[in-house]
Enzyme design. Structure first.
Site, PDB file in Angstrom:
ATOM      1  N   ARG A 102      33.826 -41.942 -23.685  1.00 22.71           N
ATOM      2  CA  ARG A 102      34.468 -43.249 -23.849  1.00 22.71           C
ATOM      3  C   ARG A 102      35.953 -43.106 -24.143  1.00 22.71           C
ATOM      4  O   ARG A 102      36.775 -43.892 -23.662  1.00 22.71           O
ATOM      5  CB  ARG A 102      33.756 -44.031 -24.965  1.00 22.71           C
ATOM      6  CG  ARG A 102      34.023 -45.547 -24.931  1.00 22.71           C
ATOM      7  CD  ARG A 102      35.198 -45.946 -25.780  1.00 22.71           C
ATOM      8  NE  ARG A 102      35.082 -45.409 -27.102  1.00 22.71           N
ATOM      9  CZ  ARG A 102      36.116 -45.002 -27.822  1.00 22.71           C
ATOM     10  NH1 ARG A 102      37.350 -45.067 -27.345  1.00 22.71           N
ATOM     11  NH2 ARG A 102      35.930 -44.503 -29.032  1.00 22.71           N
ATOM     12  N   SER A 103      36.345 -42.076 -24.896  1.00 21.12           N
ATOM     13  CA  SER A 103      37.760 -41.864 -25.183  1.00 21.12           C
ATOM     14  C   SER A 103      38.547 -41.571 -23.918  1.00 21.12           C
ATOM     15  O   SER A 103      39.678 -42.046 -23.744  1.00 21.12           O
ATOM     16  CB  SER A 103      37.929 -40.717 -26.186  1.00 21.12           C
ATOM     17  OG  SER A 103      37.430 -41.065 -27.452  1.00 21.12           O
ATOM     18  N   GLY A 142      51.303 -40.956 -25.501  1.00 19.46           N
ATOM     19  CA  GLY A 142      51.898 -40.185 -26.583  1.00 19.46           C
ATOM     20  C   GLY A 142      52.624 -41.060 -27.588  1.00 19.46           C
ATOM     21  O   GLY A 142      53.786 -41.441 -27.356  1.00 19.46           O
ATOM     22  N   GLU A 145      52.577 -38.534 -33.876  1.00 14.65           N
ATOM     23  CA  GLU A 145      53.326 -37.277 -34.029  1.00 14.65           C
ATOM     24  C   GLU A 145      52.731 -36.437 -35.159  1.00 14.65           C
ATOM     25  O   GLU A 145      51.947 -36.950 -35.968  1.00 14.65           O
ATOM     26  CB  GLU A 145      54.799 -37.578 -34.297  1.00 14.65           C
ATOM     27  CG  GLU A 145      55.465 -38.318 -33.150  1.00 14.65           C
ATOM     28  CD  GLU A 145      56.964 -38.484 -33.305  1.00 14.65           C
ATOM     29  OE1 GLU A 145      57.596 -38.964 -32.357  1.00 14.65           O
ATOM     30  OE2 GLU A 145      57.511 -38.131 -34.371  1.00 14.65           O
ATOM     31  N   HIS A 148      53.759 -38.279 -38.236  1.00 16.42           N
ATOM     32  CA  HIS A 148      53.761 -39.738 -38.231  1.00 16.42           C
ATOM     33  C   HIS A 148      52.578 -40.245 -37.420  1.00 16.42           C
ATOM     34  O   HIS A 148      52.591 -40.202 -36.192  1.00 16.42           O
ATOM     35  CB  HIS A 148      55.080 -40.284 -37.662  1.00 16.42           C
ATOM     36  CG  HIS A 148      56.271 -39.918 -38.490  1.00 16.42           C
ATOM     37  ND1 HIS A 148      56.596 -40.598 -39.647  1.00 16.42           N
ATOM     38  CD2 HIS A 148      57.180 -38.920 -38.354  1.00 16.42           C
ATOM     39  CE1 HIS A 148      57.679 -40.033 -40.182  1.00 16.42           C
ATOM     40  NE2 HIS A 148      58.049 -39.019 -39.426  1.00 16.42           N
ATOM     41  N   GLU A 375      43.373 -44.927 -33.611  1.00 14.37           N
ATOM     42  CA  GLU A 375      43.622 -46.349 -33.351  1.00 14.37           C
ATOM     43  C   GLU A 375      43.619 -47.167 -34.638  1.00 14.37           C
ATOM     44  O   GLU A 375      43.235 -48.332 -34.653  1.00 14.37           O
ATOM     45  CB  GLU A 375      42.594 -46.925 -32.374  1.00 14.37           C
ATOM     46  CG  GLU A 375      42.269 -46.088 -31.177  1.00 14.37           C
ATOM     47  CD  GLU A 375      43.435 -45.921 -30.213  1.00 14.37           C
ATOM     48  OE1 GLU A 375      44.550 -46.352 -30.555  1.00 14.37           O
ATOM     49  OE2 GLU A 375      43.233 -45.347 -29.140  1.00 14.37           O
TER      50      GLU A 375
END
Length: 396
Positions: A102-103, A142, A145, A148, A375
């Site tokens: 699914r990803s 992308g 990070e 982050h 997410e």
């Protein structure tokens, strides 16, 4: 007075009768994806997971493209133009096989393709989307990070102008499909705000080393993106997005698929526990006949089908153009959290067998630990809802 019809017979697989909410077209999508997953994924997934590989990714992508599962809810450019409900049931069936599958579909369609479809120029759409919809071109997204994740505003990736070109430098982390991708949608700071850049693989200075030693999403390609003075032409930038609103809107679209997908992992684990409880004997009878086991099964069924009902409600709102980001946070927070709890409870029903790859439960549980984080973490979605409820911003 006409007689009322007899209520339908109780169905353990659909105790709330939620299939009645689905149209014949919805059911056809669901059954097609379920049959594909049963044929192409389920016979192999335990081995792929144990090896930490997703062999034949490109072949699988082409098959998914042929089914119309890539960029499924987008219109034009070879995309299926399906409803949000149809995209949702497809995500549920794919994740019932494995979160990694699914990803692959979510990142290809809801992140990379969605970004191009919503924010790209007509030339960019024509160049990339038909091949991506067919599974001939693999994309990645992308944003995160190394330093982050939940705070993308702190990103360090930077793109500077050099004549008419852009020169892109930075690193991105935990990128699904990264090492297999033909094009990366990379978000970076510029003097004019955050912008998205279509970055083809193979450009000088671009590399995508695969991340190894994962204990979750093992049947999925996860990578780092390294951008060392990558030179891109002026037309590489997505013209329709300036600021963090661009990438965040893409994430919102992907989160909607997760709301459905997490229930697929939960369903597979529940069904495994239910089948086991009906046949596993202790103290002279099946363990499903004991009160404590029945309590576990009842609680799992309640949360599973409440979650599917919530996902369907959000899909109806999305199709009507009325779905708010806070409502997606509501669904992502609830359904992933409850899916993990269902997997953990299912594991206790299976006892020691629950940790074996002969059963899907532990694989789904460990995969969902990643889904819980990506997410938007639990904490981020709690704060989104907290702000919406109180009107007070606790992020800062």
């Amino acid at each position: 007075m006409s007689e009322r019809p007899e209520p339908a017979r109780f169905d353990a697989a659909d105790p709330l009768g939620l299939d009645e909410l689905l149209t014949p077209e919805d059911l056809a999508v669901r059954d097609t994806v379920r049959a594909w997953a049963a044929d192409r994924v389920l016979p192999h997934i335990a081995d792929w997971y144990e090896r930490g590989e997703l062999p034949g990714l490109r072949e699988l992508a082409r098959e998914l493209g042929a089914m119309g599962a890539l960029g499924m809810s987008l219109r034009g450019y070879g995309c299926a133009g399906a409803t949000a409900i149809q995209y949702g049931v497809a995500c549920l069936e794919l994740e019932a096989a494995d979160s990694g599958i699914r990803s692959l579909v979510s990142v290809q369609g809801s992140l990379a393709m969605y970004a191009i479809h919503r924010f790209g120029s007509e030339e960019q759409k024509e160049r990339w989307l038909p091949g991506m919809a067919a599974g001939e071109i693999i994309g990645c997204f992308g944003l995160t990070e190394p330093d982050h994740g939940s705070d993308p505003a702190g990103m360090r990736a930077y793109a500077r102008r050099d004549g008419s070109d852009w020169v892109l430098t930075g690193r991105k982390m935990w990128i699904t499909n990264g090492s297999a991708a033909d094009v990366a949608v990379v978000w970076a700071r510029t003097d004019d705000g955050v912008r998205g850049f279509l970055t083809p693989a193979g450009r000088p200075g671009f590399s995508a080393p695969e991340i190894r030693h994962k204990w979750s999403l093992r049947a999925s390609v996860t990578s780092e993106l390294v951008l060392d003075e990558v030179r891109l032409p002026a037309d590489a930038v997505l013209p329709g997005a300036t600021g963090l609103g661009g990438p965040l809107s893409c994430l919102n679209h992907a989160r909607y698929g997760i709301v459905w997908g997490a229930m697929g992992a939960a369903r597979a684990s529940f069904e495994s526990a239910l089948a086991y409880a009906r046949t596993r004997e202790q103290f002279g009878r099946p363990i499903g006949g004991f009160q404590l086991t029945q309590a576990k099964l009842a609680d799992m069924a309640v949360e599973l089908h409440k979650g599917i009902l919530l996902a369907h409600h959000l899909g109806v709102r999305m199709d009507a153009g009325r779905l708010r980001p806070e409502q997606v946070s509501f669904g992502k927070l609830n359904n992933v959290r409850e899916a993990i709890e269902i997997c953990r409870t299912a594991r206790t029903v299976l006892g020691a067998n629950g940790i074996s790859l002969e059963y899907p439960v532990m694989r789904h549980a460990t995969n969902l630990e990643s889904v819980l984080t990506y997410e938007g973490t639990v904490e981020m979605h709690q704060l989104v809802l907290g702000k919406a409820l109180t009107g007070l911003d606790a992020f800062r």
